[in-house]
Design a protein around this motif. Structure first.
Motif, PDB file in Angstrom:
ATOM      1  N   ALA A  44      40.066  26.736  35.602  1.00 56.64           N
ATOM      2  CA  ALA A  44      39.972  27.836  34.645  1.00 56.64           C
ATOM      3  C   ALA A  44      38.588  28.461  34.641  1.00 56.64           C
ATOM      4  CB  ALA A  44      40.324  27.326  33.241  1.00 56.64           C
ATOM      5  N   GLU A  45      37.568  27.630  34.665  1.00 57.18           N
ATOM      6  CA  GLU A  45      36.206  28.169  34.635  1.00 57.18           C
ATOM      7  C   GLU A  45      35.924  28.979  35.905  1.00 57.18           C
ATOM      8  OE1 GLU A  45      31.721  26.873  33.344  1.00 57.18           O
ATOM      9  OE2 GLU A  45      33.171  25.286  33.801  1.00 57.18           O
ATOM     10  N   ALA A  46      36.291  28.425  37.055  1.00 56.48           N
ATOM     11  CA  ALA A  46      36.039  29.132  38.311  1.00 56.48           C
ATOM     12  C   ALA A  46      36.821  30.440  38.377  1.00 56.48           C
ATOM     13  CB  ALA A  46      36.413  28.229  39.493  1.00 56.48           C
ATOM     14  N   GLU A  47      38.071  30.420  37.935  1.00 57.61           N
ATOM     15  CA  GLU A  47      38.893  31.622  38.024  1.00 57.61           C
ATOM     16  C   GLU A  47      38.448  32.695  37.033  1.00 57.61           C
ATOM     17  OE1 GLU A  47      40.996  32.390  40.346  1.00 57.61           O
ATOM     18  OE2 GLU A  47      40.775  30.440  41.312  1.00 57.61           O
ATOM     19  N   TRP A  48      37.994  32.300  35.848  1.00 58.70           N
ATOM     20  CA  TRP A  48      37.496  33.314  34.906  1.00 58.70           C
ATOM     21  C   TRP A  48      36.233  33.983  35.443  1.00 58.70           C
ATOM     22  CZ3 TRP A  48      39.435  36.488  31.857  1.00 58.70           C
ATOM     23  CH2 TRP A  48      40.415  36.174  30.921  1.00 58.70           C
ATOM     24  N   CYS A 102      46.894  38.101  32.586  1.00 55.20           N
ATOM     25  CA  CYS A 102      46.206  37.515  33.746  1.00 55.20           C
ATOM     26  C   CYS A 102      47.163  37.289  34.915  1.00 55.20           C
ATOM     27  CB  CYS A 102      45.511  36.214  33.345  1.00 55.20           C
ATOM     28  SG  CYS A 102      44.007  36.463  32.366  1.00 55.20           S
ATOM     29  N   VAL A 103      48.402  36.878  34.630  1.00 54.66           N
ATOM     30  CA  VAL A 103      49.395  36.753  35.702  1.00 54.66           C
ATOM     31  C   VAL A 103      49.586  38.105  36.376  1.00 54.66           C
ATOM     32  CG1 VAL A 103      51.816  36.301  36.201  1.00 54.66           C
ATOM     33  CG2 VAL A 103      50.567  34.764  34.679  1.00 54.66           C
ATOM     34  N   ALA A 104      49.700  39.160  35.569  1.00 52.14           N
ATOM     35  CA  ALA A 104      49.879  40.503  36.123  1.00 52.14           C
ATOM     36  C   ALA A 104      48.692  40.911  36.982  1.00 52.14           C
ATOM     37  CB  ALA A 104      50.076  41.508  34.987  1.00 52.14           C
ATOM     38  N   ALA A 105      47.487  40.600  36.517  1.00 58.59           N
ATOM     39  CA  ALA A 105      46.287  40.981  37.264  1.00 58.59           C
ATOM     40  C   ALA A 105      46.256  40.298  38.630  1.00 58.59           C
ATOM     41  CB  ALA A 105      45.042  40.627  36.456  1.00 58.59           C
ATOM     42  N   GLY A 109      45.053  29.033  25.277  1.00 59.75           N
ATOM     43  CA  GLY A 109      45.621  30.139  26.031  1.00 59.75           C
ATOM     44  C   GLY A 109      44.579  31.025  26.674  1.00 59.75           C
ATOM     45  N   LEU A 110      43.602  31.462  25.898  1.00 53.58           N
ATOM     46  CA  LEU A 110      42.530  32.281  26.457  1.00 53.58           C
ATOM     47  C   LEU A 110      41.761  31.494  27.514  1.00 53.58           C
ATOM     48  CD1 LEU A 110      40.687  34.791  26.501  1.00 53.58           C
ATOM     49  CD2 LEU A 110      39.414  33.784  24.591  1.00 53.58           C
ATOM     50  N   THR A 111      41.421  30.246  27.209  1.00 51.17           N
ATOM     51  CA  THR A 111      40.644  29.424  28.134  1.00 51.17           C
ATOM     52  C   THR A 111      41.328  29.284  29.489  1.00 51.17           C
ATOM     53  OG1 THR A 111      39.735  28.159  26.271  1.00 51.17           O
ATOM     54  CG2 THR A 111      39.612  27.134  28.454  1.00 51.17           C
ATOM     55  N   GLN A 112      42.630  29.040  29.487  1.00 53.09           N
ATOM     56  CA  GLN A 112      43.338  28.700  30.720  1.00 53.09           C
ATOM     57  C   GLN A 112      44.104  29.869  31.332  1.00 53.09           C
ATOM     58  OE1 GLN A 112      45.663  25.244  29.571  1.00 53.09           O
ATOM     59  NE2 GLN A 112      43.902  23.891  29.775  1.00 53.09           N
ATOM     60  N   ALA A 113      43.919  31.073  30.789  1.00 54.62           N
ATOM     61  CA  ALA A 113      44.726  32.212  31.248  1.00 54.62           C
ATOM     62  C   ALA A 113      44.466  32.564  32.702  1.00 54.62           C
ATOM     63  CB  ALA A 113      44.461  33.420  30.355  1.00 54.62           C
ATOM     64  N   ALA A 114      43.220  32.620  33.124  1.00 56.89           N
ATOM     65  CA  ALA A 114      42.927  32.997  34.509  1.00 56.89           C
ATOM     66  C   ALA A 114      43.427  31.934  35.482  1.00 56.89           C
ATOM     67  CB  ALA A 114      41.430  33.226  34.686  1.00 56.89           C
ATOM     68  N   ALA A 115      43.291  30.656  35.119  1.00 56.37           N
ATOM     69  CA  ALA A 115      43.819  29.589  35.974  1.00 56.37           C
ATOM     70  C   ALA A 115      45.335  29.704  36.095  1.00 56.37           C
ATOM     71  CB  ALA A 115      43.435  28.225  35.402  1.00 56.37           C
ATOM     72  N   THR A 116      45.990  30.009  34.982  1.00 53.71           N
ATOM     73  CA  THR A 116      47.439  30.155  35.009  1.00 53.71           C
ATOM     74  C   THR A 116      47.840  31.346  35.875  1.00 53.71           C
ATOM     75  OG1 THR A 116      47.587  29.172  32.796  1.00 53.71           O
ATOM     76  CG2 THR A 116      49.497  30.409  33.573  1.00 53.71           C
ATOM     77  N   GLY A 117      47.086  32.442  35.777  1.00 53.76           N
ATOM     78  CA  GLY A 117      47.353  33.590  36.637  1.00 53.76           C
ATOM     79  C   GLY A 117      47.278  33.233  38.102  1.00 53.76           C
ATOM     80  N   ARG A 118      46.262  32.474  38.465  1.00 51.05           N
ATOM     81  CA  ARG A 118      46.099  32.035  39.856  1.00 51.05           C
ATOM     82  C   ARG A 118      47.273  31.140  40.291  1.00 51.05           C
ATOM     83  NH1 ARG A 118      42.211  29.751  43.524  1.00 51.05           N
ATOM     84  NH2 ARG A 118      43.477  28.807  45.168  1.00 51.05           N
ATOM     85  N   LEU A 119      47.655  30.184  39.439  1.00 54.90           N
ATOM     86  CA  LEU A 119      48.707  29.234  39.799  1.00 54.90           C
ATOM     87  C   LEU A 119      50.063  29.922  39.926  1.00 54.90           C
ATOM     88  CD1 LEU A 119      47.585  26.299  37.493  1.00 54.90           C
ATOM     89  CD2 LEU A 119      47.471  26.317  39.995  1.00 54.90           C
TER      90      LEU A 119
END
Length: 417
Positions: A121-125, A21-24, A385-395
């Protein structure tokens, strides 16, 4: 493959769901990204998790009754929590920090930080799935948490009250309403809590690979290589690979899951990460018609319906990264699943063990290395990890691009310990 003598723009260590997700996010921003992983993209811990997007799971682990249940659980070597006796001396400092994280004076801060992370996380996913064409992998069937007694149900109520304060919807059910949410349950379950906003994915490995395909289409690259050492250079970071070759990068992201703290030590950051070894068995889809994720919190495991089967797993073995798997634990979970769903067919299962990188306060590390501004950390998400991956990518994207984060990151600081 990336040329060894070329200075990379952004290097990411770790090809799990966080690194993906960070890469994306960074590839979307037009940055040149290379992921390094010893195995492949989404091939290790991120491939076999319970598939939950657990946005309502805001309670720190220390507040989920674990401390209260600890003596009973530890008495059962195949129970929800196990600590190999030989590993206990090494684990003791982490356990002390975990106990302190459960104190009431730290509860509100951890709860608020986790709730903020979950909203993001929910919004970013939602956004990432739409952009990557993976929305069809999302399942919105809710979850059903189950209780075997009125006492167990009543013990859960303070946690539900805390969730309610953050707008998390749920309903307590019993009798016919409980049976309708999951036909075929054992009558030993007298109550349940249905969370309609709980989501799962069709299969975590398939989702991770699909998000990577999207990142790759945006220009991200992958190099199969383990990372032995990281360091701060004059113009960025250095990454020494297992074969002895060295890569230079303007920015480096450490997202190597349970191995991340070992790399952080090279930079002078001692982060108290411990490894929760989780076990599961994935049965054929025909094993049982599971309507939604079933959560057996008193026993520390879940049952999830996937596109690729029925996954029975969870529990915690605090045993580090070097001990061999003890698959008697996955067999014990499967035995319980047969008791709880009497019609379950246990044949044809595939056993698995993965490493959850966990910090004592249940919050991940998201932020810069203390002495190297070009190196950032993105690890320690535990069960989420799966739950918060997109939020972490954004941050992480915002940190690398020099943009202000959407909320205060101090609760997630690598220096908080």
């Amino acid at each position: 493959m990336t040329a060894p003598n070329r200075t990379l723009d952004i290097a990411i260590v770790g090809g799990g769901i966080i690194g993906i997700c960070v890469a994306a996010y960074l590839a979307e921003a037009g940055r040149n990204v290379t992921i390094f992983d010893r195995t492949g993209i989404c091939e290790e811990t991120s491939s076999g998790n319970a598939a939950a997007l657990a946005f309502s799971d805001v309670l720190p682990l220390a507040h989920k009754g674990m401390i209260r249940q600890l003596p009973k659980w530890l008495a059962d070597p195949l129970g929800p929590l196990s600590i190999p006796p030989a590993y206990l001396p090494k684990l003791l400092p982490w356990l002390v920090r975990f106990w302190r994280a459960g104190r009431s004076d730290r509860y509100e801060a951890s709860l608020a930080a986790q709730a903020g992370m979950m909203r993001l996380a929910e919004a970013e996913w939602v956004g990432l799935m739409a952009r990557s064409g993976t929305t069809n992998m999302l399942r919105e069937d809710g979850s059903l948490e189950l209780y075997e007694s009125e006492a167990e149900f009543k013990a859960s109520l303070p946690g539900w009250t805390a969730r309610q304060r953050f707008g998390i919807g749920f309903s307590h059910v019993e009798g016919d309403a409980l049976a309708a949410l999951q036909p075929g349950l054992s009558p030993r379950f007298v109550r349940g809590t249905f969370v309609p906003g709980w989501k799962t994915v069709a299969d975590p490995k398939l989702l991770g690979k699909a998000i990577w395909a999207y990142a790759e289409a945006k220009g991200a690259r992958f190099e199969r290589a383990g990372a032995d050492h990281v360091g701060a250079g004059q113009d960025g970071a250095t990454l020494t690979l297992a074969d002895g070759t060295v890569r230079q990068a303007k920015h480096l992201v450490i997202a190597a899951g349970a191995w991340s703290h070992l790399l952080a030590k090279h930079l002078g950051d001692r982060i108290p990460l411990e490894t929760e070894r989780g076990y599961n068995t994935t049965l054929p889809k025909s094993a049982f018609e599971v309507k939604r994720q079933l959560i057996f919190s008193g026993h520390g495991f879940v049952i999830t319906p996937l596109e690729t089967g029925v996954r029975v797993g969870g529990a915690v073995e605090l045993g580090g990264i070097k001990r061999p798997p003890n698959y008697n634990r996955s067999k014990a979970l499967l035995d319980k699943a047969q008791q709880f769903l009497p019609g379950l067919d246990p044949a044809g299962g595939r056993e698995w063990m993965g490493f959850r990188p966990s910090l004592p306060d249940s919050l991940p590390v998201i932020g810069g290395a203390r002495q190297a501004g070009t190196i950032v950390y993105a690890f320690g998400h535990g069960h989420l990890g799966l739950t918060q991956a997109a939020a972490t990518g954004r941050l992480i994207r915002d940190l690398i691009l020099g943009q202000n984060p959407v909320f205060d990151l101090s609760p997630f600081s690598p220096n908080r310990f």
